[in-house]
Design a protein around this motif. Structure first.
Motif, PDB file in Angstrom:
ATOM      1  N   LYS A  58       0.839  -1.196   0.000  1.00 23.33           N
ATOM      2  CA  LYS A  58       0.000   0.000   0.000  1.00 23.33           C
ATOM      3  C   LYS A  58       0.874   1.246   0.000  1.00 23.33           C
ATOM      4  CE  LYS A  58      -2.081  -1.593   3.847  1.00 23.33           C
ATOM      5  NZ  LYS A  58      -1.342  -2.806   3.896  1.00 23.33           N
ATOM      6  N   PHE A 116       2.181  -7.575  -4.375  1.00 25.77           N
ATOM      7  CA  PHE A 116       1.839  -6.230  -4.827  1.00 25.77           C
ATOM      8  C   PHE A 116       0.339  -6.038  -5.032  1.00 25.77           C
ATOM      9  CE2 PHE A 116       6.327  -5.919  -5.553  1.00 25.77           C
ATOM     10  CZ  PHE A 116       6.618  -4.573  -5.502  1.00 25.77           C
ATOM     11  N   SER A 167       0.454  -3.009 -14.520  1.00 27.04           N
ATOM     12  CA  SER A 167       0.328  -2.359 -13.210  1.00 27.04           C
ATOM     13  C   SER A 167       1.683  -1.792 -12.845  1.00 27.04           C
ATOM     14  CB  SER A 167      -0.111  -3.356 -12.139  1.00 27.04           C
ATOM     15  OG  SER A 167      -1.471  -3.686 -12.273  1.00 27.04           O
ATOM     16  N   LYS A 168       1.681  -0.533 -12.420  1.00 26.15           N
ATOM     17  CA  LYS A 168       2.938   0.145 -12.092  1.00 26.15           C
ATOM     18  C   LYS A 168       2.925   0.610 -10.640  1.00 26.15           C
ATOM     19  CE  LYS A 168       3.884   1.968 -16.696  1.00 26.15           C
ATOM     20  NZ  LYS A 168       2.713   1.624 -17.461  1.00 26.15           N
ATOM     21  N   PHE A 169       4.116   0.586 -10.037  1.00 25.00           N
ATOM     22  CA  PHE A 169       4.302   1.005  -8.655  1.00 25.00           C
ATOM     23  C   PHE A 169       5.548   1.882  -8.603  1.00 25.00           C
ATOM     24  CE2 PHE A 169       2.001  -2.900  -8.805  1.00 25.00           C
ATOM     25  CZ  PHE A 169       1.031  -2.784  -7.824  1.00 25.00           C
ATOM     26  N   LEU A 212       6.583   3.300  -1.186  1.00 25.90           N
ATOM     27  CA  LEU A 212       5.627   3.406  -2.287  1.00 25.90           C
ATOM     28  C   LEU A 212       4.913   4.752  -2.212  1.00 25.90           C
ATOM     29  CD1 LEU A 212       4.234   2.065  -4.725  1.00 25.90           C
ATOM     30  CD2 LEU A 212       2.535   1.165  -3.124  1.00 25.90           C
ATOM     31  N   LYS A 226       0.618   4.410  -7.146  1.00 25.87           N
ATOM     32  CA  LYS A 226       0.223   3.208  -7.881  1.00 25.87           C
ATOM     33  C   LYS A 226      -0.313   3.662  -9.232  1.00 25.87           C
ATOM     34  CE  LYS A 226      -1.096   0.111  -4.104  1.00 25.87           C
ATOM     35  NZ  LYS A 226      -2.183  -0.743  -3.589  1.00 25.87           N
ATOM     36  N   ASN A 227       0.132   3.004 -10.267  1.00 19.55           N
ATOM     37  CA  ASN A 227      -0.279   3.295 -11.642  1.00 19.55           C
ATOM     38  C   ASN A 227      -0.161   4.779 -12.001  1.00 19.55           C
ATOM     39  OD1 ASN A 227      -0.879   0.603 -12.471  1.00 19.55           O
ATOM     40  ND2 ASN A 227      -2.679   0.708 -11.149  1.00 19.55           N
TER      41      ASN A 227
END
Length: 158
Positions: A24, A125, A132-134, A142, A145-146
């Motif tokens: 997250k 993930f 999907s990108k992080f 993190l 996200k995306n």
């Protein structure tokens, strides 16, 4: 307790464990070792000195292949001292994966976790769709996200 109540309790407990397993915003980059396209074992949390963009994809995913072209260009345009791009494929066939890397002319780090959506990396993930990108910051946390390509470019070029 009747069987229905036990089942509901079981499902709630199981769901709560799986939701905690997913990365997250604010979480640290997990320690996951995967094989690279050059047959070297790499731990994805080694790259904490700069931004890290992790892109989950597969050779059979049309939108992923279009995204690869954009990432290849982004990799050329951005300062490699500021960002590391890592592709993680969930292909179950390493030969098709390597052919896609070659065809798409990808020269940034490529890793594979060959169990499809059941792959440890994909589960950790919380990958439910491709691509999907992080995006992780230089501390390994993190932050998006995306993210869009423009969001990444703006952040790196600050």
């Amino acid at each position: 307790m009747d069987i229905r109540t036990k089942l509901i309790v079981f499902l709630l407990v199981a769901f709560s464990f799986t939701s905690f397993a997913q990365v997250k915003i604010g979480d640290a980059i997990p320690s996951i070792e995967l094989q690279s396209s050059k047959d070297v074992t790499i731990n994805i949390n080694e790259f904490k000195v700069r931004y890290v963009l992790i892109d989950f994809w597969a050779s059979w995913c049309g939108p992923c292949r279009v995204g690869n072209k954009k990432l290849v260009q982004m990799h050329k345009d951005l300062d490699s001292n500021k960002i590391e791009i890592i592709g993680i494929s969930i292909d179950t066939d390493a030969t098709k994966w390597k052919k896609a890397i070659e065809k798409d002319k990808i020269n940034f780090l490529q890793l594979i976790d060959p169990k499809g959506f059941d792959a440890n990396a994909a589960v950790t993930f919380g990958v439910e769709e491709l691509p999907s990108k992080f995006l992780f910051d230089s501390e390994g946390i993190l932050i998006m996200k995306n993210p869009t390509d423009q969001e990444i470019i703006n952040l790196i070029n600050k």
